[in-house]
Design an enzyme around this catalytic site. Structure first.
Site, PDB file in Angstrom:
ATOM      1  N   HIS A  68      -6.356  -6.980  -0.447  1.00 19.79           N
ATOM      2  CA  HIS A  68      -6.506  -5.543  -0.657  1.00 19.79           C
ATOM      3  C   HIS A  68      -5.771  -5.122  -1.932  1.00 19.79           C
ATOM      4  O   HIS A  68      -4.832  -5.801  -2.360  1.00 19.79           O
ATOM      5  CB  HIS A  68      -5.961  -4.787   0.564  1.00 19.79           C
TER       6      HIS A  68
ATOM      7  N   HIS B  22       0.818  -1.227   0.000  1.00 23.88           N
ATOM      8  CA  HIS B  22       0.000   0.000   0.000  1.00 23.88           C
ATOM      9  C   HIS B  22       0.847   1.272   0.000  1.00 23.88           C
ATOM     10  O   HIS B  22       0.335   2.355  -0.282  1.00 23.88           O
ATOM     11  CB  HIS B  22      -0.929   0.043   1.215  1.00 23.88           C
TER      12      HIS B  22
ATOM     13  N   ASP C 199      -2.835 -10.480  -2.355  1.00 28.14           N
ATOM     14  CA  ASP C 199      -3.351  -9.952  -1.085  1.00 28.14           C
ATOM     15  C   ASP C 199      -4.791  -9.482  -1.338  1.00 28.14           C
ATOM     16  O   ASP C 199      -5.101  -8.999  -2.432  1.00 28.14           O
ATOM     17  CB  ASP C 199      -2.474  -8.773  -0.639  1.00 28.14           C
TER      18      ASP C 199
END
Ligand code: ZN
Length: 372
Positions: free
Chosen positions: A182, A143, A180
């Site tokens: 996300h 992220h 993942d």
């Protein structure tokens, strides 16, 4: 050849404090201090199971080192690095950028060791020292954007490793597959203008970051088409993941024909995860890992380096991780996933029509890679 494995005790010492899952504790809001979802347990227990199962004996240990300022700068702004470095000297540490990503005193040293761990794993694979590699590193990275950390991530570990390969080895084209749960927004942002790096993110639709990872995010300028997103509906299980890898991920990697495959490995699409609503199982992760090793054999001499991302079920992540490492090594420890009878029996594990609809839309975008 062997499977390289990066781990360091300090990855278990990355301190995310007493957050109430995600939120900082706050008596006025009724938030009693507890434990951050991103705590050491999932990773430390995965490392423990690799040892207890006997698989550790089949792994080639790769010692992580700290990423240098120059290596971090290949992805991040000087301001971001300086801020993490500064807050790391504060008595109780700081936050990577969004208020949900705390790190303790000395956090810079752990985060730069995680980034360096990703570099070491990728480098060993490309140098041919090992056949493939898994970097069990913490804090996670996918992220973190060039400008800021977020979503529990401080530095964009995998992107830093990818940039390192492009800058210092003969590698010219890299495919990144991120499973993942996300969106791998940070990795995507690092290469959004780079036609030599394909980023494929398979994630749950609109979980984190908000409104990120839609089908229409496809890369910019000359790199249009080299970002590919598969925002699966909530409730997707093993069937949806297998179909996504068969119909989208593998064709995209084949068309792109990279020199090496880098994988962002998060286990938060598991049926036991507190931060998402998918139903993956250890057997499902075993299956998609074997699909990835097969496509890597086809296009890039089997060269795969994986970096650890999320996954927040301390009970279940170790079994998902063991399945992936067994697949990379080709060694079976004989330990069967004790949760499988429960999770594989969940209704909807097979591919559903509404999931296929989304997968077909993503497959159409993937097919455009072949035609340019
Ligand atoms: Zn995640």
């Amino acid at each position: 050849m062997t499977t390289g494995y990066v781990w360091h005790e300090l990855f278990g010492w990355h301190d995310t404090g007493t957050n109430v899952g995600i939120l900082p504790s706050d008596p006025a809001a009724g938030l009693q201090p507890l434990q951050h979802f991103e705590n050491a347990e999932t990773k430390v227990r995965m490392h423990s199971l690799l040892g207890a199962s006997g698989l550790q004996a089949h792994l080639e240990p790769l010692a992580p080192r700290h990423a240098t300022e120059e290596e971090l700068r290949r992805v991040h702004t000087a301001e971001h690095i300086a801020r993490i470095r500064e807050e790391s000297t504060w008595p109780k540490g700081g936050d990577a950028g969004d208020g949900f990503s705390p790190f303790g005193h000395g956090g810079f040293e752990v985060a730069s060791l995680a980034a360096g761990g990703a570099i070491v794993a990728a480098e060993a694979v490309v140098a041919g020292d090992v056949r493939n590699a898994y970097a069990l590193i913490r804090p996670p990275g996918h992220h973190a954007t060039p400008e800021t950390g977020m979503g529990f991530c401080v530095f964009s570990n995998l992107a830093i490793a990818a940039r390192h390969l492009l800058a210092t080895t003969e590698v010219e084209r890299i495919a990144v597959v991120d499973y993942d749960v996300h969106h791998g927004n940070g990795t995507q942002a690092a290469f959004v203008n780079d036609p030599n790096v394909l980023t494929v993110s398979v994630h749950q639709d609109n979980v984190f970051p908000p409104d990120s990872g839609k089908l229409d995010e496809r890369g910019e300028g000359r790199a249009h088409g080299t970002a590919l997103n598969v925002p699966l509906p909530a409730g997707s299980g093993v069937g949806a993941y297998e179909a996504t890898f068969e119909q989208v991920v593998l064709p995209a990697v084949r068309s792109f024909s990279p020199d090496v495959l880098l994988v962002a490995s998060g286990f938060d699409a598991s049926a036991a995860d507190p931060l998402a609503r998918q139903m993956m199982t250890a057997a499902g992760y075993r299956r998609i890992t074997s699909m990835l090793t097969e496509v890597a054999d086809e296009v890039c001499d089997g060269r795969i380096a994986m970096t650890h991302e999320g996954g927040y079920s301390a009970a279940y992540v170790p079994f998902c991780g063991l399945a992936v490492l067994e697949t990379l090594t080709g060694v079976s420890t004989g330990i069967e996933d004790p949760f499988d009878p429960i999770f594989s029996g969940f209704a909807g594990q097979d591919l559903q029509a509404h999931q296929q609809e989304l997968i077909s839309a993503a497959a159409k975008l993937a097919s455009e890679l072949a035609t340019g």
